[in-house]
Design a protein around this motif. Structure first.
Motif, PDB file in Angstrom:
ATOM      1  N   MET B   1       0.861  -1.176   0.000  1.00  0.00           N
ATOM      2  CA  MET B   1       0.000   0.000   0.000  1.00  0.00           C
ATOM      3  C   MET B   1       0.898   1.226   0.000  1.00  0.00           C
ATOM      4  O   MET B   1       1.597   1.483   0.979  1.00  0.00           O
ATOM      5  N   ARG B   2       0.874   1.929  -1.044  1.00  0.00           N
ATOM      6  CA  ARG B   2       1.749   3.075  -1.137  1.00  0.00           C
ATOM      7  C   ARG B   2       0.899   4.326  -1.228  1.00  0.00           C
ATOM      8  O   ARG B   2      -0.114   4.350  -1.907  1.00  0.00           O
ATOM      9  N   ALA B   3       1.303   5.314  -0.522  1.00  0.00           N
ATOM     10  CA  ALA B   3       0.486   6.502  -0.500  1.00  0.00           C
ATOM     11  C   ALA B   3       1.059   7.569  -1.405  1.00  0.00           C
ATOM     12  O   ALA B   3       1.370   7.314  -2.554  1.00  0.00           O
ATOM     13  N   LEU B   4       1.233   8.730  -0.848  1.00  0.00           N
ATOM     14  CA  LEU B   4       1.680   9.870  -1.618  1.00  0.00           C
ATOM     15  C   LEU B   4       3.026   9.593  -2.261  1.00  0.00           C
ATOM     16  O   LEU B   4       3.922   9.098  -1.644  1.00  0.00           O
ATOM     17  N   ALA B  31      -2.991  11.097  -2.354  1.00  0.00           N
ATOM     18  CA  ALA B  31      -2.784   9.656  -2.525  1.00  0.00           C
ATOM     19  C   ALA B  31      -4.010   8.901  -2.064  1.00  0.00           C
ATOM     20  O   ALA B  31      -4.575   9.197  -1.020  1.00  0.00           O
ATOM     21  N   ALA B  32      -4.391   7.934  -2.858  1.00  0.00           N
ATOM     22  CA  ALA B  32      -5.597   7.165  -2.532  1.00  0.00           C
ATOM     23  C   ALA B  32      -5.448   6.438  -1.207  1.00  0.00           C
ATOM     24  O   ALA B  32      -6.410   6.259  -0.474  1.00  0.00           O
ATOM     25  N   ALA B  33      -4.241   6.029  -0.886  1.00  0.00           N
ATOM     26  CA  ALA B  33      -4.050   5.199   0.294  1.00  0.00           C
ATOM     27  C   ALA B  33      -3.579   5.980   1.513  1.00  0.00           C
ATOM     28  O   ALA B  33      -3.332   5.398   2.545  1.00  0.00           O
ATOM     29  N   SER B  34      -3.451   7.278   1.410  1.00  0.00           N
ATOM     30  CA  SER B  34      -2.921   8.027   2.546  1.00  0.00           C
ATOM     31  C   SER B  34      -3.857   7.953   3.733  1.00  0.00           C
ATOM     32  O   SER B  34      -5.075   7.957   3.593  1.00  0.00           O
ATOM     33  N   CYS B  35      -3.283   7.885   4.892  1.00  0.00           N
ATOM     34  CA  CYS B  35      -4.070   7.802   6.119  1.00  0.00           C
ATOM     35  C   CYS B  35      -4.258   9.164   6.760  1.00  0.00           C
ATOM     36  O   CYS B  35      -4.898   9.266   7.787  1.00  0.00           O
TER      37      CYS B  35
END
Ligand SMILES: [Zn+2]
Lengths: 493, 161
Positions: B1-4, B31-35
């Motif tokens: 899972m990679r974010a920005l 980013a789609a996965a950023s928390c």
């Protein structure tokens, strides 16, 4: 398997003060005991003026011929001179779960304060392992050489739009090791919470060794580490010195160092884990944090391997780190059904709003500061979450999209005292719902999965219906969220 | 899972590798996965050396949702000056529409410094921001490091003073 703390009683070592107690029999008109050669009267029956400890927390001393007793708030300790005194619980601020050695004086703060002289028992104060920490041990059981010092790093205080100037602070519980010239480890310990450490080791005479501090907390009570983007533990080494040298080996990681913020990231994990322990979590699951200056990884948490990734510019972003640690807490000790995806605080899937908003609540509650802050060059951005209202719509249903900010705002309102809002709450009350109810909700209402409705249901399950009126004022009046107040905890009147 | 994800690349143009032909580039995006909550705007920053420690800087910001306003600003390296507007405020900008500024940044010398662009957009009443950053000039040499395994086998990268 705990080490027995040294008994603190010091008996028989100190004679009572030679001064005669007032009214001690020399004015009663007769008797040879008024002779200057007669021994002084012992009005205190052996209790010395300089005091003695009669238990771990009780001190007695002879004052003006009368015995005075003092109950210490922390512990009764005896100095090398034999004099006893009380110390308060504040001495524990620099100790931590693994204790602290100061020379051969051992301080432990496991429940209460215990300070003892290892040497008096023929032992030495040394590090045993990552579960017990510092203890009084037989000198033969540790290395013959000893090195001690303090490890610190430079913090930068975070405020909205501002990072303060570098300020040295202890590397609480930080891992420290002694290495030889071939990078072989001769000893590994953990620092106390004031950054002090003691290592015993063996090395050939004249060998060059160095002290290295690592971005890891080894204590089983705080299992956290910070790695760079390639998976290497951050480390900072001191200058080599000759084995056996006794000068203190102090280390300070500057904020300007490329890896300086790694210890800030670690410190946030220590804070979060101590907070969890204070909330009743007995066993802490390790968290593996990743941060590297300049790395553009974004900031996120992965439950599959308990890895927590912080973007390269989030090294001093305490709120972002604690928000991500909030996701770690959801993963291990609470629950979330966050579907993920990019989010910017605008109304979204209520399960995402719960996952993100309750993680932000963790950061706010730990800091007791109602600001989300994401610092970056130019000041970054921030949002105040106590007075601001990101309301829902009373015309929508309980499963409507809502803002993650509203979840954080509402949870903070149930955490802080009444004043800005109708609810006089506490971290304990909100935390009880977060840790006890959310993982095992009695009903699935609102959107399928965990969302704000489950939190509100849990509030009344855990705390009863006494707060119906103030909660209705908060939920309906302030946040315009159409909760039905008919959850598994009962029906509010 | 990679974010920005941001790309920071030193792009040498074809032909002679003269300093003037080195462009520094950075870009960041939601980013789609950023928390963590992120500003809904993508930012691209290009700095092209034009000689004399000066750089032609192009900044392009593209919101990923309709925004009521968009503001761009530069944070200059120490001692640097800018020819052109250091800040620009744009009005309402539709999702996918770009706003651009072009300026010349004059640095104080060949020593490296960070040039940052800040893009601000209001979301839910909050002025959220995103940055992109490039290094202008000759980068500082990396610190002295050594890598090895600790006693329990974990890899470590040690910085030496
Ligand atoms: Zn998050």
């Amino acid at each position: 398997m705990r080490l027995a703390i040294l008994a603190l009683l010091l008996t028989g070592g100190a004679a009572c003060s030679a001064q005669k107690a007032p009214g001690g029999g020399d004015d009663d008109g007769g008797g040879d005991d008024t002779s200057p050669d007669a021994p002084p009267a012992d009005a205190c029956a052996g209790v010395p003026a300089e005091g003695t400890c009669t238990s771990a927390t009780d001190l007695v001393r002879c004052v003006d011929g009368a015995v005075q007793t003092e109950a210490c708030t922390g512990a009764c300790i005896t100095a090398a001179t034999g004099a006893a005194s009380c110390v308060g619980i504040e001495v524990c601020a620099g100790v931590g779960p693994l204790g602290r050695c100061d020379g051969d004086t051992l301080t432990r703060c496991d429940g209460g304060v215990a300070i003892g002289d290892c040497a008096a028992a023929g032992k030495t104060c040394a590090y045993t392992d990552d579960a017990v920490g510092y203890a009084c041990v037989a000198p033969a059981s540790v290395g013959k050489l000893r090195v001690a010092g303090t490890i610190r790093w430079e913090d930068r205080k975070l405020e909205p739009g501002v990072l303060g100037p570098p300020e040295p602070v202890p590397a609480r519980g930080g891992m420290v090791a002694l290495l030889d010239g071939a990078d072989a480890t001769l000893a590994t310990v953990s620092a106390a919470d004031d950054g002090t450490y003691v290592m015993h080791y063996d090395a050939p005479a004249g060998a060059q060794v160095r002290v290295v501090m690592y971005s890891r907390s080894r204590a089983t009570a705080r299992p956290a580490r910070v790695r760079d983007a390639q998976g290497y533990l951050h480390a900072f080494g001191g200058a080599p010195f000759a084995a056996g040298a006794t000068a203190p080996q102090d280390l300070l990681v500057k904020a300007s160092a490329t890896n300086g913020a790694a210890w800030n990231v670690l410190d946030n994990a220590v804070t979060a884990m101590d907070w969890l322990k204070a909330r009743g979590v007995a066993t802490l699951v390790p968290v593996y944090m990743y941060w590297q200056l300049g790395a553009r990884t974004g900031s996120y948490y992965q439950g599959a391997d308990n890895s927590l990734h912080l973007d390269g510019d989030d090294g001093y972003d305490d709120v972002v780190a604690l928000h991500e640690l909030g996701h770690y807490m959801q993963d291990e000790y609470s629950a979330s059904d966050n579907p993920g995806g990019a989010h910017d605080g605008s109304p979204a899937d209520p399960r995402l709003a719960w996952g993100e908003g309750s993680a932000t609540w963790v950061a706010l509650a730990i800091r007791n500061v109602p600001y989300y802050i994401d610092y970056s060059a130019g000041g970054g951005w921030w949002v105040e979450l106590e007075n601001r209202v990101h309301a829902a719509s009373m015309a929508g249903g309980m499963s409507q999209n809502i803002s993650e900010w509203m979840v954080a705002e509402l949870m903070f309102d149930t955490t802080d005292p009444a004043g800005e809002d109708s609810v006089d709450g506490s971290v304990e009350e909100t935390g009880k719902v977060f840790f006890d109810y959310i993982p095992r909700p009695a009903a699935a209402r609102g959107r399928p999965g965990i969302d704000l409705v489950e939190f509100l249901d849990g509030w009344f399950v855990e705390h009863g219906l006494a707060s119906c009126a103030v909660m209705r004022e908060l939920v309906h009046g302030k946040y315009k969220f159409p909760y039905d107040f008919k959850g598994p905890g009962g029906v509010c009147p | 899972m990679r974010a920005l994800w941001a790309v920071l690349a030193l792009c040498a143009c074809q032909g002679a590798a003269r300093d003037e032909e080195l462009i520094v580039h950075a870009e960041t995006a939601p980013a789609a996965a950023s928390c963590k909550p992120e500003a809904p705007v993508a930012v691209v920053l290009d700095a092209r050396p034009v000689g004399g420690d000066a750089y032609a800087v192009t900044v392009r910001a593209t919101p990923s949702r309709d925004v009521a306003a968009l503001e761009l600003g530069l944070v200059l390296p120490p001692g640097a000056t800018v020819r052109g507007a250091e800040r620009a405020a744009f009005g309402a900008t539709a999702s996918g529409a770009s706003r651009t500024i072009v300026v010349t940044v004059q640095t104080a010398g060949p020593r490296a410094g960070q040039l940052t662009v800040v893009a601000r957009v209001p979301v839910e009443g909050i002025a959220m921001s995103r940055t992109a950053e490039v290094t202008l000039g000759t980068p500082e040499p990396p610190p002295r490091t050594r890598s090895y395994r600790t006693a329990d086998g974990e890899l470590a990268m040690e910085v030496r003073p």
